[in-house]
Design a protein around this motif. Structure first.
Motif, PDB file in Angstrom:
ATOM      1  N   LEU A  85      78.709  30.905  38.068  1.00 57.88           N
ATOM      2  CA  LEU A  85      77.995  29.891  38.826  1.00 57.88           C
ATOM      3  C   LEU A  85      78.494  29.848  40.274  1.00 57.88           C
ATOM      4  O   LEU A  85      77.717  29.771  41.207  1.00 57.88           O
ATOM      5  CB  LEU A  85      78.214  28.537  38.164  1.00 57.88           C
TER       6      LEU A  85
ATOM      7  N   ALA B 208      77.483  30.795  45.862  1.00 58.29           N
ATOM      8  CA  ALA B 208      77.926  31.321  47.146  1.00 58.29           C
ATOM      9  C   ALA B 208      76.894  32.267  47.728  1.00 58.29           C
ATOM     10  O   ALA B 208      76.540  32.182  48.903  1.00 58.29           O
ATOM     11  CB  ALA B 208      79.257  32.035  46.972  1.00 58.29           C
TER      12      ALA B 208
ATOM     13  N   LEU C 203      73.878  30.473  48.904  1.00 59.80           N
ATOM     14  CA  LEU C 203      74.139  29.745  50.146  1.00 59.80           C
ATOM     15  C   LEU C 203      74.100  30.689  51.332  1.00 59.80           C
ATOM     16  O   LEU C 203      73.517  30.413  52.370  1.00 59.80           O
ATOM     17  CB  LEU C 203      75.522  29.093  50.057  1.00 59.80           C
ATOM     18  N   LEU C 204      74.690  31.882  51.129  1.00 56.21           N
ATOM     19  CA  LEU C 204      74.727  32.850  52.213  1.00 56.21           C
ATOM     20  C   LEU C 204      73.321  33.322  52.554  1.00 56.21           C
ATOM     21  O   LEU C 204      72.936  33.405  53.705  1.00 56.21           O
ATOM     22  CB  LEU C 204      75.554  34.068  51.784  1.00 56.21           C
TER      23      LEU C 204
ATOM     24  N   PHE D 197      83.140  36.461  52.714  1.00 56.71           N
ATOM     25  CA  PHE D 197      82.071  35.470  52.811  1.00 56.71           C
ATOM     26  C   PHE D 197      81.920  34.696  51.509  1.00 56.71           C
ATOM     27  O   PHE D 197      81.739  33.504  51.493  1.00 56.71           O
ATOM     28  CB  PHE D 197      80.739  36.147  53.139  1.00 56.71           C
ATOM     29  N   ALA D 198      82.040  35.435  50.404  1.00 56.15           N
ATOM     30  CA  ALA D 198      81.877  34.774  49.111  1.00 56.15           C
ATOM     31  C   ALA D 198      82.940  33.694  48.952  1.00 56.15           C
ATOM     32  O   ALA D 198      82.650  32.584  48.544  1.00 56.15           O
ATOM     33  CB  ALA D 198      81.973  35.793  47.977  1.00 56.15           C
TER      34      ALA D 198
ATOM     35  N   GLY E 274      82.055  30.833  50.942  1.00 54.43           N
ATOM     36  CA  GLY E 274      80.965  30.106  50.305  1.00 54.43           C
ATOM     37  C   GLY E 274      81.457  29.205  49.196  1.00 54.43           C
ATOM     38  O   GLY E 274      81.043  28.063  49.082  1.00 54.43           O
ATOM     39  N   VAL E 275      82.393  29.701  48.420  1.00 53.94           N
ATOM     40  CA  VAL E 275      82.926  28.904  47.315  1.00 53.94           C
ATOM     41  C   VAL E 275      83.609  27.655  47.855  1.00 53.94           C
ATOM     42  O   VAL E 275      83.393  26.556  47.378  1.00 53.94           O
ATOM     43  CB  VAL E 275      83.922  29.739  46.468  1.00 53.94           C
TER      44      VAL E 275
ATOM     45  N   LEU F 112      83.043  26.142  50.559  1.00 54.47           N
ATOM     46  CA  LEU F 112      82.041  25.202  51.051  1.00 54.47           C
ATOM     47  C   LEU F 112      81.400  24.442  49.895  1.00 54.47           C
ATOM     48  O   LEU F 112      81.210  23.248  49.942  1.00 54.47           O
ATOM     49  CB  LEU F 112      80.978  25.959  51.853  1.00 54.47           C
ATOM     50  N   LEU F 113      81.133  25.182  48.825  1.00 54.48           N
ATOM     51  CA  LEU F 113      80.527  24.523  47.665  1.00 54.48           C
ATOM     52  C   LEU F 113      81.468  23.490  47.071  1.00 54.48           C
ATOM     53  O   LEU F 113      81.067  22.399  46.714  1.00 54.48           O
ATOM     54  CB  LEU F 113      80.164  25.565  46.615  1.00 54.48           C
ATOM     55  N   LEU F 114      82.745  23.889  46.971  1.00 51.14           N
ATOM     56  CA  LEU F 114      83.720  22.936  46.449  1.00 51.14           C
ATOM     57  C   LEU F 114      83.719  21.679  47.294  1.00 51.14           C
ATOM     58  O   LEU F 114      83.680  20.571  46.796  1.00 51.14           O
ATOM     59  CB  LEU F 114      85.125  23.558  46.503  1.00 51.14           C
ATOM     60  N   VAL F 115      83.732  21.907  48.586  1.00 55.64           N
ATOM     61  CA  VAL F 115      83.847  20.785  49.491  1.00 55.64           C
ATOM     62  C   VAL F 115      82.625  19.891  49.422  1.00 55.64           C
ATOM     63  O   VAL F 115      82.719  18.683  49.425  1.00 55.64           O
ATOM     64  CB  VAL F 115      84.076  21.305  50.935  1.00 55.64           C
ATOM     65  N   THR F 116      81.474  20.494  49.321  1.00 58.27           N
ATOM     66  CA  THR F 116      80.288  19.647  49.273  1.00 58.27           C
ATOM     67  C   THR F 116      80.072  19.069  47.875  1.00 58.27           C
ATOM     68  O   THR F 116      79.177  18.282  47.659  1.00 58.27           O
ATOM     69  CB  THR F 116      79.026  20.419  49.690  1.00 58.27           C
TER      70      THR F 116
ATOM     71  N   ILE G 206      79.672  22.293  43.115  1.00 56.49           N
ATOM     72  CA  ILE G 206      80.076  23.432  42.308  1.00 56.49           C
ATOM     73  C   ILE G 206      79.598  23.378  40.863  1.00 56.49           C
ATOM     74  O   ILE G 206      79.132  24.344  40.309  1.00 56.49           O
ATOM     75  CB  ILE G 206      81.606  23.620  42.381  1.00 56.49           C
ATOM     76  N   PHE G 207      79.679  22.209  40.266  1.00 55.61           N
ATOM     77  CA  PHE G 207      79.400  22.160  38.823  1.00 55.61           C
ATOM     78  C   PHE G 207      77.901  22.139  38.523  1.00 55.61           C
ATOM     79  O   PHE G 207      77.451  22.704  37.556  1.00 55.61           O
ATOM     80  CB  PHE G 207      80.080  20.950  38.190  1.00 55.61           C
ATOM     81  N   VAL G 208      77.184  21.481  39.357  1.00 57.39           N
ATOM     82  CA  VAL G 208      75.755  21.347  39.086  1.00 57.39           C
ATOM     83  C   VAL G 208      74.958  21.582  40.372  1.00 57.39           C
ATOM     84  O   VAL G 208      74.397  20.667  40.926  1.00 57.39           O
ATOM     85  CB  VAL G 208      75.427  19.945  38.534  1.00 57.39           C
ATOM     86  N   PRO G 209      74.970  22.794  40.838  1.00 52.30           N
ATOM     87  CA  PRO G 209      74.385  22.983  42.157  1.00 52.30           C
ATOM     88  C   PRO G 209      72.871  22.820  42.198  1.00 52.30           C
ATOM     89  O   PRO G 209      72.318  22.603  43.263  1.00 52.30           O
ATOM     90  CB  PRO G 209      74.793  24.407  42.526  1.00 52.30           C
ATOM     91  N   PHE G 210      72.190  22.935  41.087  1.00 53.72           N
ATOM     92  CA  PHE G 210      70.726  23.008  41.184  1.00 53.72           C
ATOM     93  C   PHE G 210      69.999  21.836  40.554  1.00 53.72           C
ATOM     94  O   PHE G 210      68.807  21.723  40.648  1.00 53.72           O
ATOM     95  CB  PHE G 210      70.221  24.303  40.549  1.00 53.72           C
TER      96      PHE G 210
END
Lengths: 521, 365
Positions: free
Chosen positions: A4, A9, A12-13, B4-5, B8-9, B11-15, B18-22
């Motif tokens: 996930l 990631a 997002l990119l 980059f990956a 990206g991770v 950023l996802l953590l911060v926002t 991560i657990f339920v992005p969609f």
């Protein structure tokens, strides 16, 4: 879980969308009104865009110009402002009567104003300073004697210029507190600014120095831009950076949200800027200090900057300071009208001599260094008793010029009678003559007497003449020094009527009074 | 690409996605004072995300919340009781059950050399009895006497602890803006309590008079800075430009708890001064919508969030004693326990507090 993460990631990119995949459309460009030196952030803005999907388009302006453009709110149409300091903007906003929600504001990095000088100047400054700790007073003294010419941005346009001006004015006032309106006196800053070569913005200042390295001795600017200037190479001699011991006004580079509709992009930008890894990159690229915890300073920044010289909390103080600054570029012309009646014999003339020696450089206190006669200044002494008994004018271009003046003041030739107000009239005639030669100079009269007026016109007579519209050089202000038996009430009334003020030397000393009163507006 | 990956991770953590992005993430909008930082903590975000919640806060200063439009907010989270009371009054029927999750005392944060200078003068006492303590108790009366007398740090002998360097600034505790910050109002209360002879004014006329009397003890600091705690905990050379700042204990302890986990160990350079009479700030979470209410319940009940609050230096608001969990955590990490609270100031009523703030500062509106 890890699947996930990767998926998120990548998505997002691919989308480079701030709010994540498949949500709102990307807000990918923000216009920013930015302080001119932020041009050094350009290399990092590409990374910011890659990471957040937000492109910042910076329009550069001096910080003070930008602050003026932003008030009243809504007139400027940038999405963000990114200024070296928002203190001036916030003061203006408050003064403008704005009562709505102020723009969100977040500090992003820190720097403070310092002076970079050639190594020989640095050595001389340290040698002349107490314990080798250089203060703004030491710098002012070198500038006043023509040994230090420095480039500095114009405080009316630039943040670095304004914070430098506030810093030196606060140091000169020496109250250990923020400046109050009554602390803002130009006489203390005149010596320092006699060495200034002005440019509009921080960037222009660096350009000015690079182009005229031979003709200049130093640059007043942010610590960060000075370090960058050295790091970039290209200077014949790298500058030594001196952080005066008086302390520093901090510039904290806030990002302000002007267009609330861009809140999400603003949050993303701020969050990116404050990430410790990016704070480190900012520090390495621009030499500005980090505002977040856990960022170890780089070698060049492991240097103390002292305590705060405060940014005033009233716009009135800043405006007054700027008005005084404007007068600094003009030639200063001071006419001393001095009492040489018999009562000045002995201790009094000794005190007067000592006061002039102090103003000529003998006074090595901080206040003495700020108030001394400076290169480019013109000084006239009118000696009086019952009548005018002597007059001499000196244009200060070298130390020897001041010797001539000191000799003239020291001559022990006293007359009978004290015609105070006739002498002041003569002072105004001299002022009028000088203004005819050069209308653009700043002329003031300093009147010192130790006795009561007992010849010629009375104070009332003088004021009656002065109030006629065609009185010569009527706009020139008179500052009075009361010594001995002189009438405080009369001296105060005349000084105040002309726009000046009185200092009572009987309460302190002649030296202190002369230092205090070197009127220049 | 891998770089980059990773970015990206993060950023996802911060926002918090991560657990339920969609799917199904509820966005909750809050307006806060400094306690908004709680919702920006990564661990807190992750925990909330596991409950399908994403919180977005705007930190405007506790006392400024009142001036903002609350209609489209899910909650307000002022740092102290006086602001909370005003917000509840303004929001009226919109308000649901408020929650008081944690507390933290107001402290004066400084650096070792300043604390030791004050100690030489008998203005503070070291809690451990020597010059290595992280905590000092502050005799407020003696301290304010120095401020009132316009003493400069050089007058107090800072040179002895500062490599011979003089510091000619006058001694003053720097606060955030009185108009916007709860901490500044709290410090004002402490000063008023001391200068008011051990009590706070009980009528508006007396409050106005006392406010004007103590104005000089509070306003010698130029333009105020609303990021005092952040500045204090960043670059030490920058932080030292403001020798004493008024912050909350939790902001300091969070820093020390982080430091305890590092090889370098505790920060012995930054120390706290505890006023002899203390003011405990009680942040109040005020739900303004059903979503806000849901979040408030979660704050109260979610064990992970409560554990995290303690790790962030807060005392939990519990029946069996506020400081217990915090002290246990500090003990685990070999961080000395802060001094016991002996007595706390009785806060003035709102009208009196407002009168004093008006007297010491010119607030807009």
């Amino acid at each position: 879980m890890s699947r996930l993460r990767v998926l998120g990631a990548v998505c997002l990119l691919a989308a480079t969308a701030l709010t994540g995949c498949g949500s709102d459309s990307p807000e990918d460009e923000l216009t920013v009104l930015a302080s001119s030196e932020l041009v050094d952030m350009q290399p990092l803005l590409d990374e910011l865009r890659e990471d957040t999907g937000v492109r910042l388009r910076l329009d550069y302006q001096g910080t003070v110009d930008a602050s003026n453009a932003l008030v009243p709110l809504g007139r400027d149409h940038h999405d963000l402002a990114w200024l070296s300091t928002d203190s001036y903007f916030q003061l203006k906003l408050a003064t403008s009567g704005h009562t709505g929600e102020p723009p969100l504001s977040k500090h992003t990095m820190v720097s403070s104003v310092a002076i970079g000088v050639k190594p020989a100047i640095a050595t001389a400054l340290r040698a002349g300073a107490v314990n080798g700790q250089v203060s703004w007073a030491d710098i002012a003294e070198m500038a006043a004697t023509g040994q230090l010419r420095f480039a500095m941005a114009d405080p009316r346009h630039s943040g670095s210029g304004l914070t430098a001006l506030i810093g030196v004015a606060t140091a000169a006032a020496a109250t250990g507190k923020p400046l109050r309106p009554e602390d803002v006196t130009c006489d203390r800053l005149h010596g320092l600014f006699s060495g200034q070569v002005a440019a509009d913005t921080s960037q222009d200042v660096l350009e000015a120095y690079r182009k005229n390295e031979g003709g200049l001795d130093g640059v007043v600017n942010y610590e960060s831009t000075l370090l960058s200037l050295n790091a970039r190479g290209g200077l014949r001699t790298p500058l030594e950076i001196i952080r005066p011991k008086d302390g520093a006004v901090l510039s904290e580079y806030p990002v302000l949200l002007l267009n609330p509709a861009k809140r999400r992009a603003y949050d993303a930008v701020v969050e990116w800027l404050l990430r410790p890894d990016n704070q480190r990159k900012i520090m390495a690229t621009t030499f500005r200090r980090a505002v977040t915890a856990d960022v170890e300073p780089i070698e060049e920044l492991r240097v103390p900057i002292g305590t705060a010289l405060y940014f005033p909390d009233r716009q009135e103080v800043v405006d007054k300071l700027l008005t005084y600054y404007e007068s600094q570029s003009k030639t200063r012309d001071v006419i001393f009208v001095l009492d040489y009646s018999g009562s000045m014999r002995g201790a009094s003339i000794a005190a007067l001599r000592s006061a002039f020696e102090g103003l000529s450089g003998a006074d090595t206190s901080d206040s003495g260094k700020f108030a001394r006669f400076a290169n480019g200044e013109q000084v006239t002494v009118v000696r009086f008793a019952q009548g005018i008994v002597g007059e001499q004018t000196v244009a200060v271009t070298k130390p020897a010029d001041l010797d001539a003046l000191r000799r003239f003041v020291a001559v022990e030739d006293f007359g009978e009678g004290t015609a105070v107000w006739a002498a002041l009239e003569r002072g105004y005639q001299v002022a009028a003559d000088h203004l005819r030669e050069d209308p653009d100079r700043v002329v003031s009269v300093v009147l010192m007497t130790d006795g009561l007026n007992n010849a010629g016109p009375s104070a009332e007579d003088f004021l009656a003449k002065w109030s006629a519209p065609d009185f010569p050089a009527r706009a020139v202000r008179t500052y009075t020094i009361r010594f001995g038996e002189a009438s405080a009430a009369e001296l105060d009334r005349v000084a105040t009527t002309t726009g000046g003020h009185m200092v009572d030397a009987t309460a302190t000393s002649l030296s202190t009074a002369f230092k205090e009163i070197r009127g220049c507006d | 690409m891998s770089v980059f990956a990773v970015g990206g991770v993060i950023l996802l953590l911060v926002t918090g996605n991560i657990f339920v992005p969609f799917e199904g993430t509820e966005e909750i909008e809050g307006i806060t004072g400094s306690k908004g930082a709680f919702f920006n903590d990564e661990t807190v975000r992750r925990e909330l995300a596991s409950h399908h919640i994403k919180v977005h806060v705007t930190d405007v200063g506790s006392r400024s919340i009142l001036g903002h439009d609350l209609a489209n907010k899910d909650f307000a989270f002022p740092s102290g009781a006086p602001a909370a009371k005003q917000i509840r009054a303004k929001a009226g029927a919109q308000v649901r059950d408020p929650v008081k999750v944690f507390t933290s005392p107001l402290v004066l944060a400084t650096f070792r050399e300043f604390a030791e200078t004050l100690r030489d003068r008998g203005i503070v006492e070291s809690v451990s009895g020597d010059s290595t303590s992280m905590y000092y108790t502050l005799n407020m009366k003696k301290f304010l006497d120095q401020v009132a007398g316009g003493a400069r740090w050089s007058d107090l002998g800072i040179q002895q602890h500062n490599g011979g360097q003089k510091i000619d600034n006058v001694v003053v505790a720097q606060t955030s803006d009185f108009c916007s910050a709860n901490s500044a109002a709290g410090y004002l209360t402490l000063v008023a309590h001391d200068r008011g002879g051990g009590k706070v004014p009980t009528d508006v006329v007396a409050a106005d008079k006392l406010g004007r009397d103590i104005k000089g003890l509070l306003d010698g600091q130029g333009r105020t800075d609303d990021a005092l705690a952040t500045t204090y905990l960043s670059d030490a050379n920058v932080a030292r430009t403001k020798p004493i700042v008024v912050i909350y204990e939790h902001q300091y302890l969070e820093h020390q708890i982080k430091r305890a986990a590092r090889p370098a160990g505790l920060d012995r350079d930054r120390v706290l001064l505890y006023p002899d009479i203390q003011l405990i700030a009680e942040p109040e979470f005020i739900p303004l919508s059903p979503k806000g209410e849901e979040l408030g319940k979660l704050l109260n009940s979610d064990e992970n969030l409560r554990v995290r609050a303690v790790e962030l230096g807060y005392q939990l608001n519990t029946v069996q004693g506020d400081g217990e969990s915090l002290n246990r955590l500090l003990d685990d990490k070999h961080i000395p326990a802060p001094p016991q609270i002996k007595s706390t100031v009785v806060a003035p009523e709102l009208a009196e507090l407002e009168a004093m703030i008006k007297a010491v500062s010119s607030c807009p509106g």
